[in-house]
Design an enzyme around this catalytic site. Sequence first.
Site, PDB file in Angstrom:
ATOM      1  N   ASN A  97     -11.557 -12.800  36.029  1.00  0.00           N
ATOM      2  CA  ASN A  97     -12.662 -12.631  37.410  1.00  0.00           C
ATOM      3  C   ASN A  97     -13.662 -13.581  38.160  1.00  0.00           C
ATOM      4  O   ASN A  97     -14.545 -14.205  36.926  1.00  0.00           O
ATOM      5  CB  ASN A  97     -12.911 -11.270  37.423  1.00  0.00           C
ATOM      6  N   HIS A 110     -16.715 -15.172  31.550  1.00  0.00           N
ATOM      7  CA  HIS A 110     -15.649 -14.738  30.351  1.00  0.00           C
ATOM      8  C   HIS A 110     -14.436 -14.101  30.830  1.00  0.00           C
ATOM      9  O   HIS A 110     -14.017 -14.056  32.129  1.00  0.00           O
ATOM     10  CB  HIS A 110     -16.788 -13.274  30.315  1.00  0.00           C
TER      11      HIS A 110
HETATM   12  P1  5GP Z   1     -16.121  -8.558  35.593  1.00  0.00           P
HETATM   13  O1  5GP Z   1     -16.332  -7.790  35.965  1.00  0.00           O
HETATM   14  O2  5GP Z   1     -17.930  -9.323  35.395  1.00  0.00           O
HETATM   15  O3  5GP Z   1     -14.916 -10.043  35.338  1.00  0.00           O
HETATM   16  O4  5GP Z   1     -16.445  -8.254  34.113  1.00  0.00           O
HETATM   17  C1  5GP Z   1     -18.263  -7.645  33.582  1.00  0.00           C
HETATM   18  C2  5GP Z   1     -17.748  -6.851  32.103  1.00  0.00           C
HETATM   19  O5  5GP Z   1     -19.209  -7.009  31.669  1.00  0.00           O
HETATM   20  C3  5GP Z   1     -17.910  -5.242  32.434  1.00  0.00           C
HETATM   21  O6  5GP Z   1     -16.095  -4.858  32.164  1.00  0.00           O
HETATM   22  C4  5GP Z   1     -18.899  -4.221  31.504  1.00  0.00           C
HETATM   23  O7  5GP Z   1     -18.627  -3.370  31.325  1.00  0.00           O
HETATM   24  C5  5GP Z   1     -19.051  -5.472  31.155  1.00  0.00           C
HETATM   25  N1  5GP Z   1     -20.574  -5.603  30.789  1.00  0.00           N
HETATM   26  C6  5GP Z   1     -21.446  -5.224  31.246  1.00  0.00           C
HETATM   27  N2  5GP Z   1     -23.041  -5.259  30.854  1.00  0.00           N
HETATM   28  C7  5GP Z   1     -22.413  -5.363  29.520  1.00  0.00           C
HETATM   29  C8  5GP Z   1     -22.912  -5.035  28.468  1.00  0.00           C
HETATM   30  O8  5GP Z   1     -24.632  -5.102  28.494  1.00  0.00           O
HETATM   31  N3  5GP Z   1     -23.287  -5.103  27.522  1.00  0.00           N
HETATM   32  C9  5GP Z   1     -21.731  -5.690  26.972  1.00  0.00           C
HETATM   33  N4  5GP Z   1     -21.391  -6.020  25.593  1.00  0.00           N
HETATM   34  N5  5GP Z   1     -20.706  -5.769  28.125  1.00  0.00           N
HETATM   35  C10 5GP Z   1     -20.432  -5.509  29.702  1.00  0.00           C
END
Ligand code: 5GP
Length: 126
Positions: A97, A110
């Site tokens: 994303n 990521h």
């Molecule tokens: P995005 O929406 O930015 O593509 O995804 C971010 C991801 O990071 C989400 O799936 C969320 O659950 C994960 N995430 C957010 N904070 C943490 C954290 O402190 N530890 C881990 N392992 N995942 C996290």
Amino acid sequence: MATPYDDQNIFAKILRGEIPNDTVLETDHTLAFRDIAPQAPEHVLVIPKGAYVCHDDFALNASDAEVVDFMRVTGRICAMLGVQPTEDGPGYRVIANAGGHGVQEVPHYHMHILAGRPLGRMLEPA
Ligand code: 5GP
């Protein structure tokens, strides 16, 4: 202008060891760990150790060594999870994303690797 990197984002804190993570694989340039709120039975996040905001930032500005290492780690994770789409293998989805329309929550690049159940179509109709 590109979004500047915010070194207070949660993945930067994970990389500095300020927040724990469930590591799956770590190399010189890349860290892979389990998502804290998994959206599938297998949900692994792969991040570069360098300070890159999103996919295009990483793809354009990371070194060849970082890019190759990152991609190899994603492949190794698929193998470790046993989800390669071979004759018997179930398959998986990778997602990166970016920004507002991409609904990126954490501004450190990521890649999500999701697997372990049928994942449905890529996007819901708008
Ligand atoms: P995005 O929406 O930015 O593509 O995804 C971010 C991801 O990071 C989400 O799936 C969320 O659950 C994960 N995430 C957010 N904070 C943490 C954290 O402190 N530890 C881990 N392992 N995942 C996290």
